[in-house]
Design a protein around this motif. Sequence first.
Motif: not given
Length: 504
Positions: A9-15, A29-30, A38-41
């Motif tokens: 999911n971290a990879a998907h968000l960054l892609r 990042f993960h 938190d990651a989106v922020a």
Amino acid sequence: MAVAWNFDNAAHLLRRAAFGGTPAEIQAFHDRHTGVADAVAELLGFRPSSKKPPGAGSVSAFNRLKMQRWWLKQMIASKKPADAAHEKLVLFLHNHLVSGANKQPNLKYMAVQNQLFRLNARGNFKTLVRAFNHDPANLYYLDGITNVASNDGVHVNANENFGRELLELFTLGVFQLAPDGGPDPMKPNYTENDVHNMARACTGWVVVKGTKGIFYDPDWDGGRYDDNGDDAPDPMTIFGQSSDNFRIDGQPDDVLDLVFSRTDADGNNQVSMFVARKLWAWYAYPPPAPGLKGLLAGFASIFANAGFELTPLLQAMLSHDEFYSDAAKRRRVRHPVDFVVASLRALGVAKTDGKTVGDSDREMGDQLRIMGMDLFQPPNVAGWPGGLTWINSGTLLARLDFAKNLAGSAFGVHRVVLKPILGPLFGNAAASPGAVVDAIVHRLGLDVGPLALTSTQRTALIAFATDNGARTSLDVSNEFTDDVKVKVRGVLSLVLQSAEYQLL
């Protein structure tokens, strides 16, 4: 159900929200976040930027290439995920509030517009639309510079280009949404009369001083001209409301207040629905999809209640369960900029001059043009349509050629260094071909998820690397062995050229 915060999911968000990264960057990042919110922020934590491309001189292909080099450098060399997310959102705005270089008297106006998007990328959308109205690049592209109220001092002479696109492409859309998120032809959002009178309200922005559009009252309609043939002044009537004072600059009777207060048959703010649909298609997946209107209505409510601030809308979208669903993963064709930039970043090419890659005699900006995405020159005011339109016989060949040149880049500023890609295998004079293939596939993110390469594909790659099984090992003892130059870089090229890699 809370979204699982894992590597996939971290990879998907960054892609989707940025331009991906290396496995190590994705893992880092993960690891520094406790969950999706938190990651989106972090991704949305970028600050407004006043940087702009070096736009100057005539509107020529050569001068535009210089601007493209600059922007590609910003995207490829972004040091932080948030910086990459900023660039991707600026690219969205370039494809939403569209202007093109072909109608400009000077490229500096396209540079200033790019700066406008950088300053407002996650800010207030209504404020951005207001600024876009008098942005010089827009004034030239949609003929606002010639939008005088009357030619003879008696009759209306409004140019409808901007008024139409303001309603159709920038704010409302032609129709309300059907349940699947597609257009509902039975529910139009405006009439031709609304377009005509919106054009009247937008008259008067006919002066450009420096890099700013200036309002000139004598060329504004102001209800002073005949619009029905009786030689008597007629008020402007938009959405059933009449006024002599409709303007678009924040004064009383501001037409943007009319536009941004429109609702659909279900009471949803229509601008919010339209913008949410555009952003969801950009970051997740396009309509039609069962129940999509209901999902978008939730996002639209957040957007409208936040006074059209983009940050809360983006936070809601990128944190939503559906964004991480199987329906949203690996289902979109990479647009050419994503294909080029994400490939360089995935392979660890962090420095760039924005020019040529490998043995190509074409600059990246020109290669993007052949792939169908000419930066600073969208095909028309609707922007690039996206989806499967990115793939045809010509554009696909351009992608394959870029992949070949990138994979073969052993020298120069865009050199692809194989040591970090192969990891512990590097330095081995008798490395396992299967392990080499697996390392490359992992590096490009095709070892997990719905588009992981199949065992049959893996076998085919190994067959290529071993001359159909005639060899049992590969010499990867250094960057320049024959096996590395031909077989390893050949496998890398084939994976970049795979159908699966064209999706994200």
